[in-house]
Design a protein around this motif. Structure first.
Motif, PDB file in Angstrom:
ATOM      1  N   UNK A 291      46.948  28.601  55.928  1.00  0.00           N
ATOM      2  CA  UNK A 291      48.110  27.556  55.807  1.00  0.00           C
ATOM      3  C   UNK A 291      48.539  26.841  57.176  1.00  0.00           C
ATOM      4  N   UNK A 292      47.531  26.908  58.222  1.00  0.00           N
ATOM      5  CA  UNK A 292      47.891  26.171  59.365  1.00  0.00           C
ATOM      6  C   UNK A 292      46.939  25.037  59.379  1.00  0.00           C
ATOM      7  N   UNK A 293      47.561  23.928  59.538  1.00  0.00           N
ATOM      8  CA  UNK A 293      46.881  22.673  59.253  1.00  0.00           C
ATOM      9  C   UNK A 293      46.176  22.480  60.763  1.00  0.00           C
ATOM     10  N   UNK A 294      46.817  22.902  62.065  1.00  0.00           N
ATOM     11  CA  UNK A 294      46.299  22.439  63.127  1.00  0.00           C
ATOM     12  C   UNK A 294      45.086  23.398  63.573  1.00  0.00           C
ATOM     13  N   UNK A 295      45.368  24.640  62.902  1.00  0.00           N
ATOM     14  CA  UNK A 295      44.130  25.387  63.308  1.00  0.00           C
ATOM     15  C   UNK A 295      42.877  25.142  62.192  1.00  0.00           C
ATOM     16  N   UNK A 296      43.170  24.853  61.126  1.00  0.00           N
ATOM     17  CA  UNK A 296      42.035  24.341  60.151  1.00  0.00           C
ATOM     18  C   UNK A 296      41.516  22.897  60.868  1.00  0.00           C
ATOM     19  N   UNK A 297      42.157  22.098  61.317  1.00  0.00           N
ATOM     20  CA  UNK A 297      41.646  20.783  61.741  1.00  0.00           C
ATOM     21  C   UNK A 297      40.782  21.053  62.910  1.00  0.00           C
ATOM     22  N   UNK A 298      41.299  21.856  63.734  1.00  0.00           N
ATOM     23  CA  UNK A 298      40.520  22.384  64.957  1.00  0.00           C
ATOM     24  C   UNK A 298      39.130  23.019  64.757  1.00  0.00           C
ATOM     25  N   UNK A 299      39.316  23.852  63.592  1.00  0.00           N
ATOM     26  CA  UNK A 299      38.139  24.635  63.175  1.00  0.00           C
ATOM     27  C   UNK A 299      37.031  23.779  62.711  1.00  0.00           C
ATOM     28  N   UNK A 300      37.546  22.793  61.933  1.00  0.00           N
ATOM     29  CA  UNK A 300      36.541  21.927  61.323  1.00  0.00           C
ATOM     30  C   UNK A 300      35.916  20.982  62.474  1.00  0.00           C
ATOM     31  N   UNK A 301      36.552  20.551  63.418  1.00  0.00           N
ATOM     32  CA  UNK A 301      35.916  19.844  64.475  1.00  0.00           C
ATOM     33  C   UNK A 301      34.878  20.841  65.283  1.00  0.00           C
ATOM     34  N   UNK A 302      35.317  22.077  65.497  1.00  0.00           N
ATOM     35  CA  UNK A 302      34.381  22.772  66.285  1.00  0.00           C
ATOM     36  C   UNK A 302      33.078  23.008  65.391  1.00  0.00           C
ATOM     37  N   UNK A 303      33.166  23.218  64.247  1.00  0.00           N
ATOM     38  CA  UNK A 303      31.969  23.373  63.217  1.00  0.00           C
ATOM     39  C   UNK A 303      31.186  22.250  63.198  1.00  0.00           C
ATOM     40  N   UNK A 304      31.806  20.957  63.242  1.00  0.00           N
ATOM     41  CA  UNK A 304      31.212  19.586  63.146  1.00  0.00           C
ATOM     42  C   UNK A 304      30.480  19.620  64.530  1.00  0.00           C
ATOM     43  N   UNK A 305      30.988  19.969  65.677  1.00  0.00           N
ATOM     44  CA  UNK A 305      30.351  19.862  66.951  1.00  0.00           C
ATOM     45  C   UNK A 305      28.962  20.707  67.074  1.00  0.00           C
ATOM     46  N   UNK A 306      29.206  21.848  66.401  1.00  0.00           N
ATOM     47  CA  UNK A 306      28.379  22.792  66.530  1.00  0.00           C
ATOM     48  C   UNK A 306      27.045  22.142  65.458  1.00  0.00           C
ATOM     49  N   UNK A 307      27.354  21.731  64.256  1.00  0.00           N
ATOM     50  CA  UNK A 307      26.051  21.119  63.416  1.00  0.00           C
ATOM     51  C   UNK A 307      25.549  20.010  63.941  1.00  0.00           C
ATOM     52  N   UNK A 308      26.557  19.074  64.442  1.00  0.00           N
ATOM     53  CA  UNK A 308      26.074  17.704  64.659  1.00  0.00           C
ATOM     54  C   UNK A 308      25.985  17.358  66.350  1.00  0.00           C
ATOM     55  N   UNK A 309      26.257  18.551  66.995  1.00  0.00           N
ATOM     56  CA  UNK A 309      25.923  18.304  68.498  1.00  0.00           C
ATOM     57  C   UNK A 309      27.010  17.777  69.488  1.00  0.00           C
ATOM     58  N   UNK A 310      27.710  16.876  68.924  1.00  0.00           N
ATOM     59  CA  UNK A 310      28.782  16.129  69.773  1.00  0.00           C
ATOM     60  C   UNK A 310      29.966  15.470  68.606  1.00  0.00           C
ATOM     61  N   UNK A 311      30.993  15.068  69.257  1.00  0.00           N
ATOM     62  CA  UNK A 311      32.150  14.733  68.735  1.00  0.00           C
ATOM     63  C   UNK A 311      31.487  13.371  68.094  1.00  0.00           C
ATOM     64  N   UNK A 312      30.713  12.524  69.088  1.00  0.00           N
ATOM     65  CA  UNK A 312      30.640  11.132  68.812  1.00  0.00           C
ATOM     66  C   UNK A 312      29.990  11.154  67.423  1.00  0.00           C
ATOM     67  N   UNK A 313      28.794  11.823  67.347  1.00  0.00           N
ATOM     68  CA  UNK A 313      27.945  12.123  66.117  1.00  0.00           C
ATOM     69  C   UNK A 313      28.788  12.186  64.973  1.00  0.00           C
ATOM     70  N   UNK A 314      30.020  13.201  65.182  1.00  0.00           N
ATOM     71  CA  UNK A 314      30.652  13.549  63.851  1.00  0.00           C
ATOM     72  C   UNK A 314      31.441  12.263  63.556  1.00  0.00           C
ATOM     73  N   UNK A 315      31.911  11.728  64.641  1.00  0.00           N
ATOM     74  CA  UNK A 315      32.727  10.357  64.272  1.00  0.00           C
ATOM     75  C   UNK A 315      32.032   9.222  63.606  1.00  0.00           C
ATOM     76  N   UNK A 316      30.600   9.077  64.025  1.00  0.00           N
ATOM     77  CA  UNK A 316      29.857   7.969  63.359  1.00  0.00           C
ATOM     78  C   UNK A 316      29.626   8.398  61.832  1.00  0.00           C
ATOM     79  N   UNK A 317      29.285   9.775  61.676  1.00  0.00           N
ATOM     80  CA  UNK A 317      29.218  10.071  60.282  1.00  0.00           C
ATOM     81  C   UNK A 317      30.308   9.964  59.226  1.00  0.00           C
ATOM     82  N   UNK A 318      31.373  10.187  60.021  1.00  0.00           N
ATOM     83  CA  UNK A 318      32.719   9.960  59.075  1.00  0.00           C
ATOM     84  C   UNK A 318      33.025   8.437  58.963  1.00  0.00           C
TER      85      UNK A 318
END
Length: 318
Positions: A291-318
């Protein structure tokens, strides 16, 4: 003439004498242990790497995850090893370590849950004074107090149990060195002394629980009076997981230590021990993140960084 000999090891309860069931127990405990390990490490990593989560509530949550990792690591790996190797033994000093460390992590867990209740009380009932009351120094002092008091509490338990020889059997009817089961092996003097320590423990647990209850008695009316539904939902999203975790830990732990222990194997004793020693460390990361939106959002960002290598790549994909 004394009827005791030096104890070098104890015999723990095995889940089964059937080899296939021993392997099944190993696999189930391994899955639970890995899930608890991954869940709690993810919480720790997300909070420490995301500066948006550098607040007192998440600081205490990191401590809680560290304690959950410690409590499950003290008992589960040894139980898995015994099942895999088809043995039941634990060394004397291994038992001492379990008796010292497991209560330490559990009582510190409850202490941090109490601190978190106070943190929620200040955040919801006194929001204008939150930054002043829950400043960095105060948070560090409260955390240090929780750790130090837990160490002293656990040292008292260990001294009370192991300062006298064991006069009776070395067979422990549990899959780890659980204090209620060890009581049956003590001589009368040590038994009475440990009963006094347990009575003190129950008073301590009751005081923590009473503080949490009093905090929420004041929090809930304030939450219900909040003007917007979004504010109420945000408050409930931080309070409800905390209440669930407290209820799970206190109810199972209290029942396990207050219930009369049988002289022989009891499936109920075993089930209760699994419930309060394995389930809370396994479930806590998921309960806090659901139920914690902040924690879930940060977790999604962390997983995307791990999968795609950088925040920029994640942004471009989205």
């Amino acid at each position: 003439m004394s009827n005791w000999t030096t104890v070098t090891e104890f015999l723990l309860l095995g889940f089964s004498d059937t080899r296939e069931l021993q392997i099944l127990h190993f696999v189930i405990f391994l899955a639970a242990y890995l899930a608890a390990l991954v869940g709690n490490l993810l919480v720790i990593t997300v909070v420490t790497t995301d500066h948006h989560l550098h607040s007192s509530m998440y600081y205490f949550l990191v401590n809680l995850s560290i304690l959950d990792l410690g409590s499950i690591s003290v008992i589960i790996p040894k139980s898995m090893a015994n099942s895999l190797l088809n043995i039941r033994t634990i060394s004397y000093f291994g038992c001492v370590a379990q008796v010292f460390l497991f209560p330490l992590f559990c009582i510190a867990d409850l202490a941090f849950l109490t601190i978190m209740a106070y943190d929620r009380y200040v955040a919801i009932c006194k929001p204008l004074h939150y930054q002043v009351i829950m400043n960095k120094t105060a948070c560090i002092q409260m955390a240090a107090g929780a750790w130090v008091s837990a160490i002293l509490y656990s040292a008292l338990h260990s001294w009370s149990i192991f300062s006298k020889p064991f006069y009776h059997s070395i067979i422990i009817n549990q899959f780890f060195c659980e204090i209620p089961q060890l009581l049956k092996l003590l001589c009368s003097d040590a038994y009475l002394r440990e009963l006094r320590v347990i009575a003190f423990s129950m008073c301590l647990v009751s005081s923590y629980f009473a503080f949490i209850v009093v905090s929420y008695v004041q929090i809930l009316p304030t939450v219900l009076r909040l003007p917007s539904e979004e504010s109420r939902n945000k408050a409930f999203s931080t309070c409800l997981p905390h209440l669930i975790v407290v209820s799970l830990l206190v109810s199972t732990g209290t029942f396990a230590h207050m219930k009369p222990t049988s002289r022989s194997y009891s499936a109920l004793d075993l089930s209760i021990a699994v419930l309060y020693s394995v389930v809370p460390p396994l479930m806590n990361p998921f309960i806090y993140s659901i139920r914690n939106k902040e924690l879930k959002a940060s977790l999604r960002k962390l997983i995307c960084r791990m999968l795609f290598g950088s925040k920029n790549k994640f942004v471009s994909l989205s």
